[in-house]
Enzyme design. Sequence first.
Site, PDB file in Angstrom:
ATOM      1  N   GLU A  56       0.823  -1.207   0.000  1.00  0.00           N
ATOM      2  CA  GLU A  56       0.000   0.000   0.000  1.00  0.00           C
ATOM      3  C   GLU A  56       0.861   1.264   0.000  1.00  0.00           C
ATOM      4  O   GLU A  56       0.543   2.248  -0.681  1.00  0.00           O
ATOM      5  CB  GLU A  56      -0.916   0.012   1.228  1.00  0.00           C
ATOM      6  N   CYS A  88      -0.736   0.020   7.635  1.00  0.00           N
ATOM      7  CA  CYS A  88      -1.135   0.452   6.295  1.00  0.00           C
ATOM      8  C   CYS A  88      -2.555   1.004   6.269  1.00  0.00           C
ATOM      9  O   CYS A  88      -2.873   1.850   5.434  1.00  0.00           O
ATOM     10  CB  CYS A  88      -1.008  -0.707   5.317  1.00  0.00           C
ATOM     11  N   ALA A 166      12.699 -44.907  -6.769  1.00  0.00           N
ATOM     12  CA  ALA A 166      14.121 -45.237  -6.970  1.00  0.00           C
ATOM     13  C   ALA A 166      14.232 -46.704  -7.362  1.00  0.00           C
ATOM     14  O   ALA A 166      13.313 -47.496  -7.132  1.00  0.00           O
ATOM     15  CB  ALA A 166      14.917 -44.974  -5.691  1.00  0.00           C
ATOM     16  N   GLY A 297      11.929 -39.622   1.944  1.00  0.00           N
ATOM     17  CA  GLY A 297      11.644 -40.944   1.420  1.00  0.00           C
ATOM     18  C   GLY A 297      10.287 -41.452   1.873  1.00  0.00           C
ATOM     19  O   GLY A 297       9.487 -40.735   2.479  1.00  0.00           O
ATOM     20  N   GLY A 301       7.477 -39.602   4.590  1.00  0.00           N
ATOM     21  CA  GLY A 301       6.273 -39.229   3.850  1.00  0.00           C
ATOM     22  C   GLY A 301       5.050 -39.975   4.349  1.00  0.00           C
ATOM     23  O   GLY A 301       3.982 -39.389   4.565  1.00  0.00           O
TER      24      GLY A 301
END
Length: 366
Positions: A56, A88, A166, A297, A301
């Site tokens: 802004e 702002c 892999a 890996g 995960g």
Amino acid sequence: MTFSEADHRFMSRALELARRGRFTTRPNPQVGCVVVRNDEVVGEGWHQRAGEPHAEVHALRQAGALATGATAYVTLEPCAHHGRTPPCCQALIDVGIRRVVVACEDPFPRVNGQGLQRLRDAGVQVDVGLLREQAVELNRGFLANSSRGRPWVRLKFGMSLDGRTALADGRSKWITGEQAREDVHRWRLASGAILTGSGTLLADDPHLTARVPEVAVPLAPLRVVLDRRLRVPAGARVFDQQAPTLLVHARDARRDVSPPAHVERLVLEDAEEGAQLGALLAELGRRGLHDVFVEAGPTLGGALLRAGLVDELLLYVAPRLLGDEARPLLAGLAPASLDAAPAFQLVDTLQLGADLRLRLHPRTPG
């Protein structure tokens, strides 16, 4: 609220400006602002770097005296507090802005509606919600961390058509092509932290840095290494000084491994796996790391998915087959039924050379 065609055009421009700060504003959000008078743009700005003027302010400076009686289009609720810069909302009031159109509210506790209220109390017309979804997409991590106290977690995998990451011996360079790898570097650089596990480091010894040539002064993401037993050797490349690194381990980890002195360490308290991961992410959120990019890996995960801590999947699919002896995408997921299996909805796709990038969000039940 009904917005005009011109409103949409000017807010689209503000969003375009905001995106310019993707790699430079952390930990602040990406924000763009357009000041319009008599259907003509008289000022534009975007937040360029934390600690510097907000969007802004840049737009109002460019507009000068023409800001009086004008309309400001802002992609995020104007701030209402003194941080490293003044509020702002007060800057908009002081120059005599007549109307402010805001794409989405800011849930940050020191703003959270106060910016909108101060504008209205000063007699400024405030309209909210124009292109909200596009604005939310810009700052998912910032908004998520502000509202729930945990970063936005983006889990990335490079995979074959048959869901393998892999070969059986662990070799994975390179499943995907150069364009896909360049895209990964952009996601890394847009993140506050890159999280990985010891298995990935022992297999590949990656630097886990972000290289985007056109960004002259990048903000290096924090590399977060989850190594409960301190298996990763001190000479691993992730412990170099190209970027900061946080080493996370269990309290009873082995004592014969000592990472370099410049590497910060964080001890995991005893708890079940999901609670440990949740506590780690909460700590990263407290540090202002709003977006966590996970490059790990199948074990880490899978653990994040089981704990319900993944907000987005980023899958790079290469047009090749690795076979049933190759390494799987995830470990530890064993839903009892199809209904119990984690489900995702496709957000978008992108062709990157020969590869396809899929971006997905968890599907909301019901």
